[in-house]
Motif scaffolding. Structure first.
Motif, PDB file in Angstrom:
ATOM      1  N   ASP A  77       0.836  -1.199   0.000  1.00 26.63           N
ATOM      2  CA  ASP A  77       0.000   0.000   0.000  1.00 26.63           C
ATOM      3  C   ASP A  77       0.873   1.252   0.000  1.00 26.63           C
ATOM      4  N   VAL A  78       0.464   2.236  -0.807  1.00 27.98           N
ATOM      5  CA  VAL A  78       1.123   3.538  -0.817  1.00 27.98           C
ATOM      6  C   VAL A  78       0.050   4.614  -0.716  1.00 27.98           C
ATOM      7  N   ILE A  79       0.437   5.774  -0.210  1.00 27.56           N
ATOM      8  CA  ILE A  79      -0.530   6.856   0.016  1.00 27.56           C
ATOM      9  C   ILE A  79      -0.156   8.041  -0.872  1.00 27.56           C
ATOM     10  N   THR A  80      -1.135   8.578  -1.587  1.00 30.62           N
ATOM     11  CA  THR A  80      -0.902   9.691  -2.497  1.00 30.62           C
ATOM     12  C   THR A  80      -0.881  11.013  -1.738  1.00 30.62           C
ATOM     13  N   LYS A  81      -0.591  12.076  -2.478  1.00 26.51           N
ATOM     14  CA  LYS A  81      -0.523  13.410  -1.882  1.00 26.51           C
ATOM     15  C   LYS A  81      -1.856  13.840  -1.297  1.00 26.51           C
ATOM     16  N   ASP A  82      -2.963  13.437  -1.949  1.00 26.25           N
ATOM     17  CA  ASP A  82      -4.287  13.786  -1.443  1.00 26.25           C
ATOM     18  C   ASP A  82      -4.857  12.714  -0.506  1.00 26.25           C
ATOM     19  N   LYS A  83      -3.943  11.967   0.141  1.00 26.60           N
ATOM     20  CA  LYS A  83      -4.293  11.021   1.210  1.00 26.60           C
ATOM     21  C   LYS A  83      -5.191   9.887   0.706  1.00 26.60           C
ATOM     22  N   LYS A  84      -4.960   9.431  -0.504  1.00 22.71           N
ATOM     23  CA  LYS A  84      -5.692   8.281  -1.037  1.00 22.71           C
ATOM     24  C   LYS A  84      -4.756   7.071  -1.043  1.00 22.71           C
ATOM     25  N   THR A  85      -5.263   5.958  -0.555  1.00 24.46           N
ATOM     26  CA  THR A  85      -4.467   4.734  -0.499  1.00 24.46           C
ATOM     27  C   THR A  85      -4.586   3.980  -1.819  1.00 24.46           C
ATOM     28  N   MET A  86      -3.435   3.507  -2.328  1.00 23.69           N
ATOM     29  CA  MET A  86      -3.416   2.722  -3.552  1.00 23.69           C
ATOM     30  C   MET A  86      -2.553   1.481  -3.350  1.00 23.69           C
ATOM     31  N   LEU A  87      -2.889   0.437  -4.079  1.00 24.65           N
ATOM     32  CA  LEU A  87      -2.148  -0.822  -4.006  1.00 24.65           C
ATOM     33  C   LEU A  87      -1.191  -0.893  -5.193  1.00 24.65           C
ATOM     34  N   CYS A  88       0.106  -0.992  -4.905  1.00 27.96           N
ATOM     35  CA  CYS A  88       1.130  -0.971  -5.947  1.00 27.96           C
ATOM     36  C   CYS A  88       1.813  -2.336  -6.036  1.00 27.96           C
ATOM     37  N   ASP A  89       1.818  -2.902  -7.238  1.00 26.96           N
ATOM     38  CA  ASP A  89       2.500  -4.164  -7.515  1.00 26.96           C
ATOM     39  C   ASP A  89       3.498  -3.902  -8.637  1.00 26.96           C
ATOM     40  N   SER A  90       4.779  -4.013  -8.347  1.00 26.02           N
ATOM     41  CA  SER A  90       5.797  -3.602  -9.309  1.00 26.02           C
ATOM     42  C   SER A  90       6.942  -4.603  -9.364  1.00 26.02           C
ATOM     43  N   TYR A  91       7.831  -4.381 -10.333  1.00 27.57           N
ATOM     44  CA  TYR A  91       9.028  -5.202 -10.463  1.00 27.57           C
ATOM     45  C   TYR A  91      10.183  -4.331 -10.948  1.00 27.57           C
ATOM     46  N   ALA A  92      11.408  -4.821 -10.743  1.00 20.57           N
ATOM     47  CA  ALA A  92      12.608  -4.076 -11.141  1.00 20.57           C
ATOM     48  C   ALA A  92      13.497  -4.970 -11.998  1.00 20.57           C
ATOM     49  N   LEU A  93      14.071  -4.370 -13.035  1.00 23.19           N
ATOM     50  CA  LEU A  93      15.072  -5.034 -13.866  1.00 23.19           C
ATOM     51  C   LEU A  93      16.447  -4.521 -13.448  1.00 23.19           C
ATOM     52  N   TRP A  94      17.384  -5.433 -13.183  1.00 27.46           N
ATOM     53  CA  TRP A  94      18.688  -5.020 -12.685  1.00 27.46           C
ATOM     54  C   TRP A  94      19.775  -5.970 -13.197  1.00 27.46           C
ATOM     55  N   ARG A  95      21.025  -5.528 -13.035  1.00 30.93           N
ATOM     56  CA  ARG A  95      22.163  -6.360 -13.422  1.00 30.93           C
ATOM     57  C   ARG A  95      23.381  -5.953 -12.592  1.00 30.93           C
ATOM     58  N   ILE A  96      24.354  -6.828 -12.566  1.00 26.77           N
ATOM     59  CA  ILE A  96      25.619  -6.558 -11.879  1.00 26.77           C
ATOM     60  C   ILE A  96      26.539  -5.825 -12.861  1.00 26.77           C
ATOM     61  N   ASN A  97      26.974  -4.639 -12.501  1.00 29.16           N
ATOM     62  CA  ASN A  97      27.873  -3.886 -13.385  1.00 29.16           C
ATOM     63  C   ASN A  97      29.301  -3.788 -12.837  1.00 29.16           C
ATOM     64  N   ASP A  98      29.500  -4.219 -11.584  1.00 32.00           N
ATOM     65  CA  ASP A  98      30.845  -4.249 -11.001  1.00 32.00           C
ATOM     66  C   ASP A  98      30.949  -5.502 -10.123  1.00 32.00           C
ATOM     67  N   PRO A  99      31.396  -6.614 -10.688  1.00 22.52           N
ATOM     68  CA  PRO A  99      31.422  -7.867  -9.911  1.00 22.52           C
ATOM     69  C   PRO A  99      32.271  -7.787  -8.652  1.00 22.52           C
ATOM     70  N   LEU A 100      33.389  -7.060  -8.705  1.00 24.35           N
ATOM     71  CA  LEU A 100      34.261  -6.963  -7.540  1.00 24.35           C
ATOM     72  C   LEU A 100      33.560  -6.250  -6.392  1.00 24.35           C
ATOM     73  N   LYS A 101      32.963  -5.104  -6.689  1.00 22.77           N
ATOM     74  CA  LYS A 101      32.253  -4.358  -5.645  1.00 22.77           C
ATOM     75  C   LYS A 101      31.044  -5.149  -5.148  1.00 22.77           C
ATOM     76  N   PHE A 102      30.368  -5.833  -6.055  1.00 25.02           N
ATOM     77  CA  PHE A 102      29.215  -6.666  -5.681  1.00 25.02           C
ATOM     78  C   PHE A 102      29.640  -7.749  -4.694  1.00 25.02           C
ATOM     79  N   ALA A 103      30.775  -8.385  -4.966  1.00 25.87           N
ATOM     80  CA  ALA A 103      31.255  -9.445  -4.079  1.00 25.87           C
ATOM     81  C   ALA A 103      31.717  -8.880  -2.733  1.00 25.87           C
TER      82      ALA A 103
END
Length: 290
Positions: A77-103
């Motif tokens: 649940d997230v709340i908008t500026k005008d105090k309305k509740t909304m249900l958010c279902d999302s996803y993210a696309l990502w990748r490793i760009n620095d293996p050394l720092k990641f490790a």
């Protein structure tokens, strides 16, 4: 006995050589990184696909994904500026760009990376939506909302050696308890907009109709005036012809003769008709020759 011992030793040596040979080979696929560790410390990173080697029993190889990964956030649940509740279902696309720092920062764990991504993306979504009205959130689903979320996150995930490529919302809906009320309000607003458009269209149609009626009236008036002028010209021409016909006694007599013949012809139309004329009739005088 000695031969048996020699054979055993030889087999053990060959087995050791085989294990050392196989343990020294590192096969890297197109979609992965290989981290070569020596006593726990990363010695080098292999990012190109192919066959490489390491020191057996001393060095080890860890694998990290090189392709684009997807992380599906749990609906929240997230709340908008005008105090309305909304249900958010999302996803993210990502990748490793620095293996050394990641490790180094996440111990080379995808699970640890997803925890960081979950926190960062959720906070960004919450902050962005809390600065927007509900109508703006709904209308921003064509890409504006995703851009705002990415801009809010910035490049703060670079410290973990990873990059978030995109954040998309699969579903951005209203909670069940207030969905009906919001839909009714939206329908009412759309009805008002439709009524305004209808009224404007009717007013424009009335203006067009009045203009058209005025143009038609002007054209009919002009046509009637031209018709009256043509009629007047015809009547003037007719009077001129009559004046010429009666301009002299000879023309008047000939014109009377022609008119008498036309009158006789008209009265004798059909079969078995008889024309009876009085003696003093001009037509009888023409026929009788007096």
């Amino acid at each position: 006995m000695i031969k048996t011992i020699k054979k055993t030793i030889l087999l053990l040596v060959l087995a050791g050589l085989f294990l050392a040979g196989t343990g020294s080979m590192v096969v890297t696929q197109e979609n992965e990184y290989k981290l070569i560790r020596q006593f726990g410390r990363i010695e080098r990173i292999i990012s190109s696909a192919g066959l490489s080697f390491k020191i057996p029993f001393i060095q080890s190889a860890d694998t990290l994904p090189k392709e684009i990964l997807i992380y599906d956030l749990a609906p929240s649940d997230v709340i908008t500026k005008d105090k309305k509740t909304m249900l958010c279902d999302s996803y993210a696309l990502w990748r490793i760009n620095d293996p050394l720092k990641f490790a180094q920062t996440l111990n080379g764990s995808v699970v640890n990376a997803e925890r960081r991504i979950d926190t960062a993306v959720y906070n960004s979504i919450k902050n962005v939506i809390s600065s927007m009205s509900q109508n703006d959130v709904i209308s921003g689903r064509d890409g504006e909302l995703s851009q705002a979320i990415m801009a809010h996150m910035g490049d703060n995930m670079n410290q973990y050696g990873l990059e978030i490529l995109s954040v998309e919302t699969k579903r951005l809906d209203l909670p069940t308890d207030n969905k009906a009320a919001v839909y009714e309000r939206m329908i009412s607003e759309r009805d008002k907009i439709a009524a305004t458009f209808t009224a404007e269209g009717q007013a424009e149609a009335k203006v067009i109709q009045n203009t058209t009626d005025k143009e038609i009236a002007i054209k009919v008036s002009d046509a009637e005036a031209k018709a009256a002028a043509v009629t007047a010209e015809g009547e003037a021409e007719y009077m001129r012809i009559l004046a010429e016909a009666y301009g002299s006694p000879e023309k008047a007599e000939f014109y009377s003769f022609i008119r008498a013949l036309e009158a006789a012809e008209a009265s004798l139309t059909g079969s078995e008709n008889t024309l009876i004329l009085p003696a003093d009739s001009p037509l009888a005088g023409i026929f009788m020759g007096y």
